[in-house]
Design a protein around this motif. Structure first.
Motif, mmCIF file in Angstrom:
data_model
loop_
_atom_site.group_PDB
_atom_site.id
_atom_site.type_symbol
_atom_site.label_atom_id
_atom_site.label_comp_id
_atom_site.label_asym_id
_atom_site.label_seq_id
_atom_site.Cartn_x
_atom_site.Cartn_y
_atom_site.Cartn_z
ATOM 1 N N VAL A 25 -26.752 -26.994 24.162
ATOM 2 C CA VAL A 25 -27.503 -26.780 23.082
ATOM 3 C C VAL A 25 -26.848 -26.907 21.517
ATOM 4 C CG1 VAL A 25 -29.110 -25.341 21.752
ATOM 5 C CG2 VAL A 25 -29.302 -25.407 24.377
ATOM 6 N N PRO A 26 -26.753 -27.915 20.918
ATOM 7 C CA PRO A 26 -26.168 -28.063 19.553
ATOM 8 C C PRO A 26 -26.733 -27.089 18.448
ATOM 9 C CG PRO A 26 -27.732 -29.965 19.957
ATOM 10 C CD PRO A 26 -27.763 -28.976 21.267
ATOM 11 N N PRO A 27 -25.825 -26.899 17.691
ATOM 12 C CA PRO A 27 -26.420 -26.126 16.503
ATOM 13 C C PRO A 27 -27.742 -26.915 15.670
ATOM 14 C CG PRO A 27 -24.153 -26.888 15.836
ATOM 15 C CD PRO A 27 -24.548 -27.303 17.131
ATOM 16 N N LEU A 28 -28.501 -26.125 15.029
ATOM 17 C CA LEU A 28 -29.446 -26.803 14.534
ATOM 18 C C LEU A 28 -28.859 -27.818 13.414
ATOM 19 C CD1 LEU A 28 -32.037 -23.738 14.014
ATOM 20 C CD2 LEU A 28 -31.789 -25.430 15.803
ATOM 21 N N LYS A 29 -27.934 -27.479 12.558
ATOM 22 C CA LYS A 29 -27.277 -28.483 11.749
ATOM 23 C C LYS A 29 -25.740 -28.023 11.924
ATOM 24 C CE LYS A 29 -29.187 -26.619 8.032
ATOM 25 N NZ LYS A 29 -29.575 -26.542 6.497
ATOM 26 N N PRO A 30 -24.950 -29.242 11.875
ATOM 27 C CA PRO A 30 -23.437 -29.126 11.794
ATOM 28 C C PRO A 30 -22.930 -28.003 11.001
ATOM 29 C CG PRO A 30 -23.994 -31.219 10.727
ATOM 30 C CD PRO A 30 -25.479 -30.387 11.197
ATOM 31 N N LEU A 31 -21.957 -27.280 11.280
ATOM 32 C CA LEU A 31 -21.507 -26.291 10.455
ATOM 33 C C LEU A 31 -20.534 -26.597 9.529
ATOM 34 C CD1 LEU A 31 -20.384 -23.451 13.454
ATOM 35 C CD2 LEU A 31 -22.460 -23.147 11.647
ATOM 36 N N SER A 32 -20.302 -27.929 9.442
ATOM 37 C CA SER A 32 -19.494 -28.431 8.403
ATOM 38 C C SER A 32 -20.226 -28.342 7.100
ATOM 39 C CB SER A 32 -19.015 -29.892 8.702
ATOM 40 O OG SER A 32 -20.078 -30.587 8.862
ATOM 41 N N SER A 33 -21.665 -28.171 7.122
ATOM 42 C CA SER A 33 -22.368 -28.295 6.005
ATOM 43 C C SER A 33 -22.826 -26.871 5.362
ATOM 44 C CB SER A 33 -23.490 -29.214 6.087
ATOM 45 O OG SER A 33 -24.475 -28.488 7.263
ATOM 46 N N PHE A 34 -22.038 -25.895 6.116
ATOM 47 C CA PHE A 34 -22.503 -24.643 5.843
ATOM 48 C C PHE A 34 -22.039 -24.292 4.438
ATOM 49 C CE2 PHE A 34 -22.542 -20.206 6.055
ATOM 50 C CZ PHE A 34 -23.689 -19.659 7.027
ATOM 51 N N PRO A 35 -22.912 -23.560 3.728
ATOM 52 C CA PRO A 35 -22.725 -23.441 2.204
ATOM 53 C C PRO A 35 -21.475 -22.773 1.882
ATOM 54 C CG PRO A 35 -24.603 -22.060 2.815
ATOM 55 C CD PRO A 35 -24.162 -23.128 3.869
ATOM 56 N N THR A 36 -20.802 -23.160 0.929
ATOM 57 C CA THR A 36 -19.536 -22.714 0.315
ATOM 58 C C THR A 36 -20.007 -21.596 -1.015
ATOM 59 O OG1 THR A 36 -18.812 -24.558 -1.000
ATOM 60 C CG2 THR A 36 -17.891 -24.172 1.072
#
Length: 260
Positions: free
Chosen positions: A75-86
Motif C-alpha cells: 500500500v503506497p502513501p496517498l501522496k509522496p512524502l516529498s510533497s509534505f508541506p514545509t
C-alpha cells in the motif's frame, strides 16, 4: 538453609539476574529454592520480568507471522512524502535527511524529515517514516530502543492527550531525554490503517490483526522532537500545538482504514 552461598550460580531471565536461587542436590533430589527477600523486590522483579516476557513474545510472534503468514498488500502513501508541506501554520521548515545508513536500518519505503522554526525562534524536528508493507526485518522501530543506543537516557515517559479540532482527542507518547547537558522532549505515535496508536505493544497486536483480516501491514511512524531551552513544560506545549495542525495534514498522506 544456613544462608546464601555466593558460589551458587546466578540466573538471568529477560535481562534480570536472580542471585537468590540456590540448588540442592542432597540425596539425589533436585530442588530449586527461592531465598526470602523483601516483598517490594519481589514485586519489582516480577513486574519487569512479565513486561519483558510480553514484549519478547510479541516481537517473536510478529516476526514469525510476517515470515510465515499470508501475503499482504503493498500500500503506497496517498501522496509522496516529498510533497509534505514545509509551511504549517506559523511554522516554516527546511527539509533535511539522515545518513544513508540510517535509512537502510529503518527500512522505510518513504520518509520526510524537516526542521521547523516559528516567529518566536522555537524549533522542532518532524520525522515521518512510511512502510508500504511491514515484513520481517522491516518493522517500525521504537525510539525507546533506538535513542539509548545513540547515547540518550530516557528520564521520563508518559501518555499525553492532544485535542485536535475536528478530530477529537488523540493520545500520543511523550518521552523526556537527556545526554550530557542536553535535554530533549519527544512526542511520537504510530499512524497505521486508520488508527493513532500510542503503545508499542498494541502496534504489534494491530499489525497481526490487520494482516489477518485486511491483508494490510502498511503504517507510519510520526515523531516530533525539540530541545529544552527554558523548561520541559513550555517545550511540550508548543510540540502539542504543532501536532494539532499536523494531524489533519497527515490524513492527506497516510492511508486510513478504508479497503485498499
Amino acid at each position: 538453609q544456613k544462608g546464601h552461598d555466593e558460589s551458587n550460580p546466578r540466573f538471568k531471565i529477560c535481562g534480570i539476574t536472580y542471585p537468590q536461587i540456590s540448588l540442592d542436590f542432597q540425596r539425589n533430589n533436585f530442588a530449586v529454592q527461592l531465598l526470602i527477600m523483601p516483598s517490594h523486590q519481589i514485586k519489582k522483579s516480577s513486574s519487569i520480568f512479565w513486561r519483558s516476557l510480553i514484549a519478547s513474545s510479541l516481537m517473536l510472534l510478529t516476526a514469525a507471522y510476517l515470515h510465515f503468514g499470508i501475503k499482504n498488500k503493498d500500500v503506497p502513501p496517498l501522496k509522496p512524502l516529498s510533497s509534505f508541506p514545509t509551511k504549517i501554520g506559523e511554522w516554516a521548515g527546511r527539509v533535511t535527511h539522515f545518513d544513508k545508513k540510517i535509512y537502510e536500518i529503518l527500512g522505510v519505503d518513504d520518509s520526510f524529515l524537516c526542521n521547523y522554526k516559528n516567529p518566536k525562534n522555537q524549533t522542532l524536528q518532524l520525522y515521518i517514516g512510511y512502510y508500504r508493507s511491514q515484513r520481517e526485518g522491516d518493522l517500525i522501530h521504537s525510539p525507546k530502543n533506538c535513542m539509548p543506543g545513540a547515547g540518550w537516557i530516557i528520564i521520563r515517559s508518559s501518555i499525553v492527550t492532544i485535542d485536535v479540532p475536528s478530530q477529537g482527542p488523540k493520545k500520543v507518547i511523550e518521552i523526556a531525554l537527556k545526554k550530557a547537558n542536553e535535554k530533549m522532549i519527544m512526542l511520537y505515535w504510530f499512524q497505521s490503517r486508520g488508527r493513532t496508536i500510542y503503545s508499542e505493544y498494541w502496534q504489534k497486536i494491530y499489525l497481526i490483526i490487520d494482516s489477518i483480516f485486511k491483508h494490510r501491514t502498511d503504517g507510519s511512524f510520526v515523531r516530533l522532537t525539540a530541545p529544552v531551552l527554558k523548561n520541559e513544560k513550555e517545550t511540550t506545549k508548543y510540540l502539542k500545538d504543532f501536532a494539532k495542525e499536523l494531524f489533519p495534514i497527515l490524513e492527506e498522506y497516510i492511508p486510513g482504514n478504508e479497503t485498499i
